[in-house]
Design a protein around this motif. Structure first.
Motif, PDB file in Angstrom:
ATOM      1  N   GLY A   7      89.303  87.894 107.922  1.00  0.00           N
ATOM      2  CA  GLY A   7      88.509  88.455 108.412  1.00  0.00           C
ATOM      3  C   GLY A   7      87.968  88.022 109.822  1.00  0.00           C
ATOM      4  N   ARG A   8      87.403  86.752 109.672  1.00  0.00           N
ATOM      5  CA  ARG A   8      86.767  86.050 110.812  1.00  0.00           C
ATOM      6  C   ARG A   8      87.708  86.061 111.826  1.00  0.00           C
ATOM      7  NH1 ARG A   8      83.135  83.387 107.150  1.00  0.00           N
ATOM      8  NH2 ARG A   8      84.966  82.128 106.200  1.00  0.00           N
ATOM      9  N   VAL A  11      88.401  89.473 113.551  1.00  0.00           N
ATOM     10  CA  VAL A  11      87.491  90.035 114.363  1.00  0.00           C
ATOM     11  C   VAL A  11      87.547  89.318 115.738  1.00  0.00           C
ATOM     12  CG1 VAL A  11      84.944  90.202 114.868  1.00  0.00           C
ATOM     13  CG2 VAL A  11      85.829  90.920 112.587  1.00  0.00           C
ATOM     14  N   THR A  12      87.653  87.931 115.464  1.00  0.00           N
ATOM     15  CA  THR A  12      87.844  87.225 116.700  1.00  0.00           C
ATOM     16  C   THR A  12      88.705  87.752 117.870  1.00  0.00           C
ATOM     17  OG1 THR A  12      86.713  85.228 115.823  1.00  0.00           O
ATOM     18  CG2 THR A  12      87.840  84.799 117.797  1.00  0.00           C
ATOM     19  N   LEU A  15      88.391  90.804 119.497  1.00  0.00           N
ATOM     20  CA  LEU A  15      87.426  90.811 120.650  1.00  0.00           C
ATOM     21  C   LEU A  15      88.081  90.185 121.568  1.00  0.00           C
ATOM     22  CD1 LEU A  15      84.873  90.930 121.667  1.00  0.00           C
ATOM     23  CD2 LEU A  15      84.233  88.753 120.571  1.00  0.00           C
ATOM     24  N   ASP A  16      89.049  89.035 121.378  1.00  0.00           N
ATOM     25  CA  ASP A  16      89.772  88.556 122.665  1.00  0.00           C
ATOM     26  C   ASP A  16      90.698  89.605 123.234  1.00  0.00           C
ATOM     27  OD1 ASP A  16      91.108  85.662 123.339  1.00  0.00           O
ATOM     28  OD2 ASP A  16      92.143  87.521 123.732  1.00  0.00           O
ATOM     29  N   LEU A  19      88.265  92.084 125.355  1.00  0.00           N
ATOM     30  CA  LEU A  19      88.010  91.764 126.349  1.00  0.00           C
ATOM     31  C   LEU A  19      89.050  91.551 127.462  1.00  0.00           C
ATOM     32  CD1 LEU A  19      85.727  88.825 125.170  1.00  0.00           C
ATOM     33  CD2 LEU A  19      85.036  90.923 126.459  1.00  0.00           C
ATOM     34  N   ARG A  34      93.821  80.791 123.174  1.00  0.00           N
ATOM     35  CA  ARG A  34      92.480  80.913 123.554  1.00  0.00           C
ATOM     36  C   ARG A  34      91.887  80.565 122.206  1.00  0.00           C
ATOM     37  NH1 ARG A  34      94.906  84.817 126.902  1.00  0.00           N
ATOM     38  NH2 ARG A  34      94.424  86.307 125.562  1.00  0.00           N
ATOM     39  N   GLN A  35      92.129  81.274 121.250  1.00  0.00           N
ATOM     40  CA  GLN A  35      91.390  81.177 119.950  1.00  0.00           C
ATOM     41  C   GLN A  35      91.779  80.377 118.957  1.00  0.00           C
ATOM     42  OE1 GLN A  35      88.562  82.922 120.442  1.00  0.00           O
ATOM     43  NE2 GLN A  35      89.396  84.120 122.174  1.00  0.00           N
ATOM     44  N   VAL A  76      83.483  96.520 113.210  1.00  0.00           N
ATOM     45  CA  VAL A  76      83.770  95.312 112.577  1.00  0.00           C
ATOM     46  C   VAL A  76      84.206  95.659 111.109  1.00  0.00           C
ATOM     47  CG1 VAL A  76      82.768  93.028 111.975  1.00  0.00           C
ATOM     48  CG2 VAL A  76      82.314  94.110 114.295  1.00  0.00           C
ATOM     49  N   ILE A  80      87.714  94.293 109.356  1.00  0.00           N
ATOM     50  CA  ILE A  80      87.972  93.341 108.188  1.00  0.00           C
ATOM     51  C   ILE A  80      88.404  93.897 106.979  1.00  0.00           C
ATOM     52  CG2 ILE A  80      86.457  92.412 106.438  1.00  0.00           C
ATOM     53  CD1 ILE A  80      84.385  91.554 108.621  1.00  0.00           C
ATOM     54  N   LEU A 129      80.122  93.832 120.615  1.00  0.00           N
ATOM     55  CA  LEU A 129      80.626  92.394 120.649  1.00  0.00           C
ATOM     56  C   LEU A 129      81.037  91.945 122.260  1.00  0.00           C
ATOM     57  CD1 LEU A 129      82.441  91.735 117.288  1.00  0.00           C
ATOM     58  CD2 LEU A 129      80.263  91.459 117.899  1.00  0.00           C
ATOM     59  N   GLN A 133      79.473  89.196 124.518  1.00  0.00           N
ATOM     60  CA  GLN A 133      80.269  88.070 124.977  1.00  0.00           C
ATOM     61  C   GLN A 133      80.020  87.755 126.523  1.00  0.00           C
ATOM     62  OE1 GLN A 133      81.426  85.707 123.103  1.00  0.00           O
ATOM     63  NE2 GLN A 133      82.475  84.603 124.707  1.00  0.00           N
TER      64      GLN A 133
ATOM     65  N   LEU B  99      85.059  76.731 117.570  1.00  0.00           N
ATOM     66  CA  LEU B  99      86.100  76.833 118.812  1.00  0.00           C
ATOM     67  C   LEU B  99      86.099  75.539 119.663  1.00  0.00           C
ATOM     68  CD1 LEU B  99      88.550  78.270 119.685  1.00  0.00           C
ATOM     69  CD2 LEU B  99      86.934  79.258 121.285  1.00  0.00           C
ATOM     70  N   MET B 105      83.428  83.041 119.588  1.00  0.00           N
ATOM     71  CA  MET B 105      82.903  84.374 120.168  1.00  0.00           C
ATOM     72  C   MET B 105      81.943  85.201 118.943  1.00  0.00           C
ATOM     73  SD  MET B 105      85.431  85.899 122.865  1.00  0.00           S
ATOM     74  CE  MET B 105      86.587  86.181 121.650  1.00  0.00           C
ATOM     75  N   THR B 106      82.397  84.865 117.929  1.00  0.00           N
ATOM     76  CA  THR B 106      81.837  86.034 116.746  1.00  0.00           C
ATOM     77  C   THR B 106      80.801  84.807 115.922  1.00  0.00           C
ATOM     78  OG1 THR B 106      83.676  85.209 115.474  1.00  0.00           O
ATOM     79  CG2 THR B 106      83.792  87.306 116.515  1.00  0.00           C
ATOM     80  N   LEU B 109      77.707  86.960 115.179  1.00  0.00           N
ATOM     81  CA  LEU B 109      77.837  87.919 114.179  1.00  0.00           C
ATOM     82  C   LEU B 109      77.869  87.592 112.734  1.00  0.00           C
ATOM     83  CD1 LEU B 109      78.942  90.660 113.570  1.00  0.00           C
ATOM     84  CD2 LEU B 109      81.348  89.800 114.009  1.00  0.00           C
ATOM     85  N   TRP B 110      78.640  86.374 112.498  1.00  0.00           N
ATOM     86  CA  TRP B 110      78.368  85.844 111.156  1.00  0.00           C
ATOM     87  C   TRP B 110      76.986  85.471 110.699  1.00  0.00           C
ATOM     88  CZ3 TRP B 110      82.196  88.452 109.794  1.00  0.00           C
ATOM     89  CH2 TRP B 110      83.457  88.759 110.988  1.00  0.00           C
TER      90      TRP B 110
END
Lengths: 160, 160
Positions: A7-8, A11-12, A15-16, A19, A34-35, A76, A80, A129, A133, B99, B105-106, B109-110
């Motif tokens: 789930g994390r 969401v990340t 969001l990427d 954006l 990137r992530q 969010v 999830i 979010l 950010q 990261l 970025m999140t 949130l968590w």
DNA sequence: TATAAAGTCGACTGAAATGATCGGGAATTG
DNA sequence: CAATTCCCGATCATTTCAGTCGACTTTATA
């Protein structure tokens, strides 16, 4: 409720995506880099996100993923649930057979907790979010240098 | 936050204990039978609960476990933390290196979700659960037929 | 004092879920 | 056609969960 890195990551990644989609479809390999999330793993997650119609895909060169709807309408919690399936803190998964076919003594406690978590995560959408950010990053924007493909049905093109 | 059957079992077992300790120490084998939880597993959980001083043990025949404090001062959150260690929804466990040594970025949130869940579970104490459960069960009480041992330091003996 | 009833402790185990990998596809662009 | 990207299923290593086992200590009481 299930709260895992699945789930994390989702969401990340979303969001990427949110954006960056102003420059057209975003590739998973970009997100992965990137992530720092494995590409193949992202593919699995985005398969689910697509089936839940949270994202739309564009195949072929210049393709990638876009949000299927406005970021304001994607919470969010929806993300999830899409990847982590059950959003439920009870053992029995709501079947109320936790103890010998009866609901156990703490059944209501977990039900209520589930609802609380859901309400909280459902009250936050992707747009929130994004704003957070951008505030942090003082609005760094990276542009592609080739003309981007359009995001399928999505009109998008918010912001100058 | 970690929410597993470990925490669920612990809360259920603590509630069972709370509802019965007026008759002296409660044996784990009794809890195991009533709540359908494996005895050895309960032993592990109660080892942690004892080390966190949520329960006190009385060894020997007629022994068992008692709450170490008044039920009103034991929150559900405390029980879960005692057995499930980290009460944290962030990946990095608060280390903020999610990261590439930066916070992802999140992260916030968590963090916020963790706090929400904690606040909720910390607002509910064992006594609340006891009251709820007694309401449901119209006050069935089972008494031992031999004189119970005292619960160590605990003065207890609330209710006629 | 012997015995049985309890808790105490640590190591071990099976099964499931997680997170990740791989290989081969299909669609699309140029 | 070739490159790029999504798509999908099978597989795998690791971790965590939930539970087991065996040996031990403490204590009441017969």
């Amino acid at each position: 409720m299930r709260l895992t890195t699945k789930g994390r990551f989702a969401v990340t990644a979303m969001l990427d995506l949110a954006l960056r989609q102003e420059n057209g479809p975003v590739t998973l390999s970009g997100v992965a880099e990137r992530q720092r999330i494995s590409l193949s793993y992202l593919e699995q997650l985005f398969g689910k996100l697509r089936r839940q119609e949270l994202v739309a895909s564009v195949r072929g060169p210049g393709g990638g993923y876009c949000l299927a709807r406005d970021a304001r309408t994607i919470s969010v919690a929806q993300i999830i649930i899409a990847v982590d399936e059950p959003l439920d803190a009870t053992q029995c998964g709501g079947k109320e057979n936790c103890l010998d076919e009866h609901r156990c003594m703490t059944h209501d406690l977990w039900s209520n907790l589930s609802r609380h978590m859901f309400d909280y995560l459902d009250s936050i959408n992707l747009h929130d979010l994004m704003v957070q950010q951008r505030e942090r990053n003082s609005h760094k924007v990276v542009l592609h240098d080739h003309a981007p493909r359009a995001c399928s049905t999505e009109p998008a093109s918010v912001q100058a």
